[in-house]
Design a protein around this motif. Structure first.
Motif, PDB file in Angstrom:
ATOM      1  N   ARG A 143       0.831  -1.203   0.000  1.00 48.40           N
ATOM      2  CA  ARG A 143       0.000   0.000   0.000  1.00 48.40           C
ATOM      3  C   ARG A 143       0.865   1.253   0.000  1.00 48.40           C
ATOM      4  N   ALA A 144       0.264   2.348  -0.424  1.00 48.31           N
ATOM      5  CA  ALA A 144       0.979   3.622  -0.395  1.00 48.31           C
ATOM      6  C   ALA A 144       1.094   4.116   1.047  1.00 48.31           C
ATOM      7  N   THR A 145       2.207   4.768   1.368  1.00 46.94           N
ATOM      8  CA  THR A 145       2.379   5.371   2.689  1.00 46.94           C
ATOM      9  C   THR A 145       1.440   6.565   2.814  1.00 46.94           C
ATOM     10  N   VAL A 146       1.369   7.346   1.751  1.00 45.89           N
ATOM     11  CA  VAL A 146       0.502   8.528   1.738  1.00 45.89           C
ATOM     12  C   VAL A 146       0.185   8.862   0.277  1.00 45.89           C
ATOM     13  N   VAL A 147      -0.950   9.513   0.061  1.00 45.09           N
ATOM     14  CA  VAL A 147      -1.293   9.978  -1.293  1.00 45.09           C
ATOM     15  C   VAL A 147      -1.476  11.493  -1.229  1.00 45.09           C
ATOM     16  N   LYS A 148      -0.792  12.213  -2.101  1.00 44.88           N
ATOM     17  CA  LYS A 148      -0.873  13.677  -2.133  1.00 44.88           C
ATOM     18  C   LYS A 148      -1.544  14.118  -3.430  1.00 44.88           C
ATOM     19  N   THR A 149      -2.172  15.267  -3.392  1.00 47.11           N
ATOM     20  CA  THR A 149      -2.872  15.734  -4.601  1.00 47.11           C
ATOM     21  C   THR A 149      -1.888  16.218  -5.671  1.00 47.11           C
ATOM     22  N   THR A 150      -0.707  16.698  -5.230  1.00 50.60           N
ATOM     23  CA  THR A 150       0.274  17.173  -6.219  1.00 50.60           C
ATOM     24  C   THR A 150       1.538  16.316  -6.189  1.00 50.60           C
ATOM     25  N   LYS A 151       2.216  16.310  -7.322  1.00 49.75           N
ATOM     26  CA  LYS A 151       3.472  15.553  -7.433  1.00 49.75           C
ATOM     27  C   LYS A 151       4.527  16.169  -6.511  1.00 49.75           C
ATOM     28  N   LYS A 152       4.553  17.500  -6.456  1.00 48.93           N
ATOM     29  CA  LYS A 152       5.527  18.207  -5.617  1.00 48.93           C
ATOM     30  C   LYS A 152       5.352  17.797  -4.146  1.00 48.93           C
ATOM     31  N   GLY A 153       4.087  17.753  -3.725  1.00 54.62           N
ATOM     32  CA  GLY A 153       3.794  17.364  -2.347  1.00 54.62           C
ATOM     33  C   GLY A 153       4.219  15.926  -2.066  1.00 54.62           C
ATOM     34  N   ALA A 154       4.026  15.071  -3.062  1.00 56.11           N
ATOM     35  CA  ALA A 154       4.399  13.656  -2.888  1.00 56.11           C
ATOM     36  C   ALA A 154       5.914  13.494  -2.821  1.00 56.11           C
ATOM     37  N   VAL A 155       6.646  14.257  -3.646  1.00 58.17           N
ATOM     38  CA  VAL A 155       8.119  14.185  -3.623  1.00 58.17           C
ATOM     39  C   VAL A 155       8.625  14.653  -2.265  1.00 58.17           C
ATOM     40  N   LYS A 156       8.004  15.706  -1.742  1.00 57.21           N
ATOM     41  CA  LYS A 156       8.407  16.219  -0.427  1.00 57.21           C
ATOM     42  C   LYS A 156       8.152  15.146   0.650  1.00 57.21           C
ATOM     43  N   ALA A 157       6.993  14.533   0.575  1.00 55.13           N
ATOM     44  CA  ALA A 157       6.657  13.486   1.556  1.00 55.13           C
ATOM     45  C   ALA A 157       7.616  12.294   1.444  1.00 55.13           C
ATOM     46  N   ALA A 158       8.002  11.959   0.216  1.00 54.78           N
ATOM     47  CA  ALA A 158       8.946  10.843   0.004  1.00 54.78           C
ATOM     48  C   ALA A 158      10.293  11.160   0.651  1.00 54.78           C
ATOM     49  N   ASN A 159      10.728  12.391   0.489  1.00 52.66           N
ATOM     50  CA  ASN A 159      12.021  12.806   1.070  1.00 52.66           C
ATOM     51  C   ASN A 159      11.979  12.854   2.594  1.00 52.66           C
ATOM     52  N   ASN A 160      10.787  12.944   3.153  1.00 50.30           N
ATOM     53  CA  ASN A 160      10.661  12.987   4.616  1.00 50.30           C
ATOM     54  C   ASN A 160      10.628  11.596   5.253  1.00 50.30           C
ATOM     55  N   ILE A 161      10.578  10.556   4.427  1.00 52.83           N
ATOM     56  CA  ILE A 161      10.566   9.189   4.988  1.00 52.83           C
ATOM     57  C   ILE A 161      11.969   8.840   5.496  1.00 52.83           C
ATOM     58  N   LYS A 162      12.057   8.517   6.758  1.00 52.71           N
ATOM     59  CA  LYS A 162      13.368   8.314   7.396  1.00 52.71           C
ATOM     60  C   LYS A 162      14.195   7.225   6.723  1.00 52.71           C
ATOM     61  N   THR A 163      13.522   6.124   6.349  1.00 56.03           N
ATOM     62  CA  THR A 163      14.260   4.976   5.805  1.00 56.03           C
ATOM     63  C   THR A 163      14.607   5.133   4.320  1.00 56.03           C
ATOM     64  N   ALA A 164      14.147   6.212   3.708  1.00 55.17           N
ATOM     65  CA  ALA A 164      14.392   6.392   2.268  1.00 55.17           C
ATOM     66  C   ALA A 164      15.873   6.628   1.994  1.00 55.17           C
ATOM     67  N   VAL A 165      16.391   5.946   0.983  1.00 53.75           N
ATOM     68  CA  VAL A 165      17.766   6.172   0.543  1.00 53.75           C
ATOM     69  C   VAL A 165      17.737   6.935  -0.788  1.00 53.75           C
ATOM     70  N   ARG A 166      16.858   6.472  -1.672  1.00 54.51           N
ATOM     71  CA  ARG A 166      16.684   7.146  -2.967  1.00 54.51           C
ATOM     72  C   ARG A 166      15.204   7.408  -3.199  1.00 54.51           C
ATOM     73  N   VAL A 167      14.925   8.443  -3.978  1.00 52.95           N
ATOM     74  CA  VAL A 167      13.540   8.756  -4.345  1.00 52.95           C
ATOM     75  C   VAL A 167      13.401   8.619  -5.861  1.00 52.95           C
ATOM     76  N   VAL A 168      12.476   7.761  -6.268  1.00 51.38           N
ATOM     77  CA  VAL A 168      12.247   7.520  -7.703  1.00 51.38           C
ATOM     78  C   VAL A 168      10.910   8.151  -8.082  1.00 51.38           C
ATOM     79  N   VAL A 169      10.970   9.133  -8.966  1.00 49.76           N
ATOM     80  CA  VAL A 169       9.741   9.825  -9.385  1.00 49.76           C
ATOM     81  C   VAL A 169       9.309   9.280 -10.744  1.00 49.76           C
ATOM     82  N   HIS A 170       8.064   8.849 -10.815  1.00 49.74           N
ATOM     83  CA  HIS A 170       7.547   8.261 -12.055  1.00 49.74           C
ATOM     84  C   HIS A 170       6.760   9.291 -12.865  1.00 49.74           C
TER      85      HIS A 170
END
Lengths: 207, 83
Positions: free
Chosen positions: B40-67
């Motif tokens: 499942r998704a951790t969170v769903v945002k209305t904008t791509k920018k908001g989703a990228v920001k949320a992805a970068n805030n995930i502590k365990t994230a090493v890389r962010v892949v934007v589709h």
């Protein structure tokens, strides 16, 4: 022998359609079905005989009629998809052995088929609007009554995106163009997708 | 170029490993943020920018892949990389 796991796929084979074909194949494999698709390298009569054989062993068929028009304005319309769809209908009507075959017809808009191929009215016709996620949804939803245990379309779509990342990385690493439908044969794509999905599910179940 | 058997091994390995990637994925409801391997998704945002920001805030994230909208890859960067 007709198999309840086999799904014959009749669709365009070009790079414009590839972003829809991949999620279509992925969805079928994810819900434990076996896509049957003819290789484009076969020519003429050989290809037609192989298509007939694939249709004959598949309980289900997905016919995507969304791309019958020419790719460019001066090109000719593309009749292969409605032609193969007609072969499938003919086979279903030819013998009791095939009367339980089920067809899903895909279109880009819900009612366009009524203008171009109205004889298929009354069949299951779904619009994917040329959107990859919608392909996942309509295909998954069509199989839901047949396979009640299958996951939500969102799970499949999210997994597909993860697969797409690996697909691009691995093909680029091996000097293939991931956007080119001809980089790998369909049987290679299906084999790689199956391996990926099997391992992805094992990893998820272990977590 | 490698044989398909070797290619298939690469696909198997890629699906089995977890590299700490977080994906920003198009969704009917906007843009979903999905940790690798999660169902499942951790969170769903209305904008791509908001989703990228949320992805970068995930502590365990090493890389962010934007589709992109079709699922293909727009960007694959280290977490919090502004390029």
């Amino acid at each position: 022998m007709i198999s309840p796991s086999n799904v014959f796929i009749n669709c365009p084979f070009d790079n414009f359609y590839f972003p829809l074909l991949k999620p279509l194949l992925f969805t079928l494999i994810y819900i434990d079905l076996v896509p049957k698709i003819s290789e484009t390298s076969d020519s003429g009569e050989v290809r037609l005989l192989k298509i007939k054989d694939l249709i004959a062993v598949s309980k289900y068929s997905i016919h995507d009629l969304s791309r019958m028009e020419p790719l460019k304005s001066k090109d000719y319309p593309r009749f292969n998809m409605p032609f193969e769809c007609g072969i499938d209908f003919g086979l279903r009507m030819s013998s009791n052995e095939f009367e339980d075959k089920k067809f899903l017809i895909l279109e880009k808009e819900q009612h366009r088929y009524q203008k171009v191929i109205s004889d298929i009215s009354g069949n299951d016709i779904k619009a994917h609007r040329n959107e990859p996620e919608q392909v996942v949804k309509v295909v998954r939803d069509w199989f839901k009554p047949i396979k009640p245990e299958i996951p939500r379309h969102k799970e499949i779509w999210l997994a597909y995106n993860e697969f797409e990342f690996d697909y691009e990385q691995i093909l680029l690493e091996d000097e293939y163009d991931p956007k080119d439908i001809n980089s790998l044969t369909f049987s290679d794509v299906i084999e790689n997708m199956t391996a990926w999905i099997t391992n992805y599910k094992q990893k998820n179940n272990a977590q | 170029m490698t044989t398909n058997t070797k290619l298939t091994e690469k696909f198997s390995k890629a699906a089995s490993t977890n590299s700490g990637r977080v994906h920003v994925v198009p969704s009917k409801d906007g843009w979903a943020v999905k940790k690798e391997g999660a169902k499942r998704a951790t969170v769903v945002k209305t904008t791509k920018k908001g989703a990228v920001k949320a992805a970068n805030n995930i502590k365990t994230a090493v890389r962010v892949v934007v589709h992109k909208k079709d699922g293909t890859i727009q960007k694959n960067t280290k977490k919090n990389d502004k390029s």
